[in-house]
Write a protein that holds these residues in place. Sequence first.
Motif, PDB file in Angstrom:
ATOM      1  N   SER A  69       0.862  -1.181   0.000  1.00  0.00           N
ATOM      2  CA  SER A  69       0.000   0.000   0.000  1.00  0.00           C
ATOM      3  C   SER A  69       0.901   1.234   0.000  1.00  0.00           C
ATOM      4  O   SER A  69       1.849   1.321   0.792  1.00  0.00           O
ATOM      5  CB  SER A  69      -0.900   0.007   1.230  1.00  0.00           C
ATOM      6  N   LEU A  70       0.600   2.185  -0.872  1.00  0.00           N
ATOM      7  CA  LEU A  70       1.454   3.367  -1.018  1.00  0.00           C
ATOM      8  C   LEU A  70       0.848   4.615  -0.396  1.00  0.00           C
ATOM      9  O   LEU A  70       1.307   5.723  -0.656  1.00  0.00           O
ATOM     10  CB  LEU A  70       1.738   3.622  -2.505  1.00  0.00           C
ATOM     11  N   ASN A  71      -0.195   4.434   0.423  1.00  0.00           N
ATOM     12  CA  ASN A  71      -0.876   5.597   0.998  1.00  0.00           C
ATOM     13  C   ASN A  71       0.070   6.511   1.763  1.00  0.00           C
ATOM     14  O   ASN A  71      -0.092   7.742   1.748  1.00  0.00           O
ATOM     15  CB  ASN A  71      -2.011   5.136   1.928  1.00  0.00           C
ATOM     16  N   ARG A  78       5.790   8.765  -6.418  1.00  0.00           N
ATOM     17  CA  ARG A  78       6.418   9.647  -7.405  1.00  0.00           C
ATOM     18  C   ARG A  78       7.347   8.849  -8.316  1.00  0.00           C
ATOM     19  O   ARG A  78       7.407   9.095  -9.527  1.00  0.00           O
ATOM     20  CB  ARG A  78       7.205  10.765  -6.703  1.00  0.00           C
ATOM     21  N   TRP A  79       8.072   7.889  -7.701  1.00  0.00           N
ATOM     22  CA  TRP A  79       8.986   7.068  -8.507  1.00  0.00           C
ATOM     23  C   TRP A  79       8.211   6.296  -9.572  1.00  0.00           C
ATOM     24  O   TRP A  79       8.618   6.235 -10.734  1.00  0.00           O
ATOM     25  CB  TRP A  79       9.744   6.103  -7.597  1.00  0.00           C
ATOM     26  N   LEU A  80       7.088   5.714  -9.176  1.00  0.00           N
ATOM     27  CA  LEU A  80       6.262   4.948 -10.122  1.00  0.00           C
ATOM     28  C   LEU A  80       5.707   5.858 -11.218  1.00  0.00           C
ATOM     29  O   LEU A  80       5.673   5.490 -12.398  1.00  0.00           O
ATOM     30  CB  LEU A  80       5.121   4.258  -9.379  1.00  0.00           C
ATOM     31  N   LEU A  85       4.791   3.645 -14.228  1.00  0.00           N
ATOM     32  CA  LEU A  85       4.437   2.325 -13.699  1.00  0.00           C
ATOM     33  C   LEU A  85       3.389   2.424 -12.592  1.00  0.00           C
ATOM     34  O   LEU A  85       3.140   1.448 -11.884  1.00  0.00           O
ATOM     35  CB  LEU A  85       5.697   1.627 -13.143  1.00  0.00           C
ATOM     36  N   ASP A  86       2.795   3.607 -12.417  1.00  0.00           N
ATOM     37  CA  ASP A  86       1.859   3.810 -11.309  1.00  0.00           C
ATOM     38  C   ASP A  86       0.529   3.109 -11.584  1.00  0.00           C
ATOM     39  O   ASP A  86       0.107   2.947 -12.725  1.00  0.00           O
ATOM     40  CB  ASP A  86       1.631   5.299 -11.057  1.00  0.00           C
ATOM     41  N   GLN A  87      -0.111   2.707 -10.473  1.00  0.00           N
ATOM     42  CA  GLN A  87      -1.406   2.013 -10.553  1.00  0.00           C
ATOM     43  C   GLN A  87      -2.146   2.233  -9.242  1.00  0.00           C
ATOM     44  O   GLN A  87      -1.892   1.537  -8.262  1.00  0.00           O
ATOM     45  CB  GLN A  87      -1.172   0.513 -10.807  1.00  0.00           C
ATOM     46  N   ASP A  88      -3.029   3.207  -9.198  1.00  0.00           N
ATOM     47  CA  ASP A  88      -3.800   3.551  -7.993  1.00  0.00           C
ATOM     48  C   ASP A  88      -2.859   3.761  -6.810  1.00  0.00           C
ATOM     49  O   ASP A  88      -1.790   4.335  -6.957  1.00  0.00           O
ATOM     50  CB  ASP A  88      -4.828   2.450  -7.705  1.00  0.00           C
ATOM     51  N   ASN A 108       3.766  -3.859 -11.154  1.00  0.00           N
ATOM     52  CA  ASN A 108       2.372  -3.628 -11.580  1.00  0.00           C
ATOM     53  C   ASN A 108       2.084  -4.270 -12.942  1.00  0.00           C
ATOM     54  O   ASN A 108       1.434  -3.684 -13.817  1.00  0.00           O
ATOM     55  CB  ASN A 108       2.073  -2.118 -11.632  1.00  0.00           C
ATOM     56  N   GLY A 109       2.592  -5.484 -13.104  1.00  0.00           N
ATOM     57  CA  GLY A 109       2.326  -6.250 -14.319  1.00  0.00           C
ATOM     58  C   GLY A 109       3.203  -5.916 -15.492  1.00  0.00           C
ATOM     59  O   GLY A 109       3.126  -6.567 -16.536  1.00  0.00           O
ATOM     60  N   ASN A 110       4.061  -4.906 -15.343  1.00  0.00           N
ATOM     61  CA  ASN A 110       4.942  -4.505 -16.445  1.00  0.00           C
ATOM     62  C   ASN A 110       6.329  -5.121 -16.271  1.00  0.00           C
ATOM     63  O   ASN A 110       6.938  -4.974 -15.201  1.00  0.00           O
ATOM     64  CB  ASN A 110       5.090  -2.981 -16.484  1.00  0.00           C
ATOM     65  N   PRO A 111       6.845  -5.810 -17.286  1.00  0.00           N
ATOM     66  CA  PRO A 111       8.210  -6.346 -17.181  1.00  0.00           C
ATOM     67  C   PRO A 111       9.214  -5.202 -17.080  1.00  0.00           C
ATOM     68  O   PRO A 111       9.123  -4.219 -17.814  1.00  0.00           O
ATOM     69  CB  PRO A 111       8.385  -7.136 -18.480  1.00  0.00           C
ATOM     70  N   VAL A 112      10.159  -5.331 -16.140  1.00  0.00           N
ATOM     71  CA  VAL A 112      11.143  -4.265 -15.909  1.00  0.00           C
ATOM     72  C   VAL A 112      12.523  -4.879 -15.706  1.00  0.00           C
ATOM     73  O   VAL A 112      12.646  -6.049 -15.337  1.00  0.00           O
ATOM     74  CB  VAL A 112      10.769  -3.421 -14.659  1.00  0.00           C
ATOM     75  N   PRO A 113      13.581  -4.097 -15.930  1.00  0.00           N
ATOM     76  CA  PRO A 113      14.925  -4.574 -15.584  1.00  0.00           C
ATOM     77  C   PRO A 113      15.040  -4.780 -14.078  1.00  0.00           C
ATOM     78  O   PRO A 113      14.353  -4.112 -13.292  1.00  0.00           O
ATOM     79  CB  PRO A 113      15.834  -3.429 -16.055  1.00  0.00           C
TER      80      PRO A 113
END
Length: 555
Positions: A69-71, A78-80, A85-88, A108-113
């Motif tokens: 949770s990022l609340n 901010r990084w996302l 790559l942010d998602q809610d 968040n479902g995205n392939p990343v290094p």
Amino acid sequence: MLCQLTINNFAIVRFLELDFKPGMTSITGETGAGKSIAIDALGLCLGNRADAGTVRPGATKAEVSARFSLNDIPIAKRWLEDNDLDQDNDCILRRTVGSDGRSRAYINGNPVPLSQAKNLGQLLIGIHGQHAHHAMLKSEHQLTLLDSYANHKMLLDTVTAGYQRCKLIEKELKVLTQSQQERISRKQLLQYQVEELDEFNLSAGEFEEIEAEHKKLANGTALVEACKNELFILQENDQGSVESLINAGITQAHELESYDPLLKNVVSMLNEALIQVQESSSELENYLAGLELDPEHFTHLELRLSKTMELARKHHVSPNELAAHHLTLRTELSSLDSDEEALDELRQQVAASKDSYLVHAKKLSQSRSRYAKELDKQVTQSIHELNMPKGKFTISVTFNEELNSPNGCDTIEFLVTTNPGQPLQPLSKVASGGELSRIGLGIQVITAKKVSTPTLIFDEVDVGISGATAAVVGRMLRKLGDSTQVLCVTHLPQVAGNGHQHMFVDKKTKAGKTETSMTPLDRNQRIEELARLLGGDEITSNTLANAKELLYQTV
């Protein structure tokens, strides 16, 4: 905050789905049960190295997923956002490892290094391992701890950037200086060559003009004779010059025109031809009148032509390229003068960048000294509580301008005395294993309060601690859990009893296969587990009573 961890076919775990809550979560289990398995799995999500041995025997791949949770983590949000790559308000890190050792990371479902998973993980979780106190014996780790507590990242980044700028300019200066001798030699040669060509002063296109005029004068006598012969043919030949013949033709054409007007054009064309012949004769007469066959001028041209060809051979260019080559050499000579100016400018830049670096390094050192005094008091108070009532802790911060590094000019040393009358000495020379554990734990807990990481993991950091000291450690971690999510792997009932919640790790072997499970405990189960930790396999009424006291003091 870490909300959920799902583990599939990781090491000896077939499947685990764990829900985590705020506060302090105690994690206990029998020796060898794999109490750190969840933390190892979480580390995989956060970008730790993985190999084929990570995959549970018989499975094709291991998969670990962690939901946060990022609340209360604006920096992670901010990084996302910055990385699209942010998602809610949630973040899911996932990592898969195949039986061939190849792994993939997802945010968040995205392939990343893997590097991105690591960068994000540092904003979400801080892990303190059981050997962290040994790292404290190293000066560079002591510096990191102090900087983490001071939380002067902007100041530290400024110093690092200043150091990198110094090194970059120094490198440029070194390269330019190393080639200075070559430039001096080249400059001396160019000065000689340019002076020689300046003295000769051949202008653009001059060679072609000289060559043409020289050719004309070299053939002057033949040219005069040819011009006179041409004039004789055009107008002076008594037996029939071109002009007299055309005049005769015009007379005859007039006669023909009288017979047939259609021949009028012939008369016109012959008249035009006569005019052209007369103009040609006039041009030749004027040319002969103006033709000067000056031997001295011819000699001058011959010398200049010869010198041009000599210099062209000397500079390995064609004669008609010599003037352009002269300009090229003059430009290069000018650029070498500019290099000297650049060298002086770089020297000034090096001095200025060093001055700027030292200014910020001194500010960083002052900040470290200020926070070191603050940390001294807190760690000293902490080790008093941890059964070292006469102990004293001090951080020595020594500034040295010659010690240029990305982290500034400071040498950091943790000094301690554990007994009255003993002088302060380096931590590595004074503290015993148990004392080192207590001092290290105190520092970790204190610095953790200042770090913005929302989840902290303490993996058996209480090794070497027992009894009343362990109870103090437990209270420290619980207090930390009031403001930060804390996961604590421990073997001490006094620590485990302080948790807001409790998880038990169990390992079972069935049909030749070993499997680890991790389950949350209710109040009664917690009492039994604390009793087991107190008394071993045999649980008595006394150990149960002691366990209740440990638990009820905290819940």
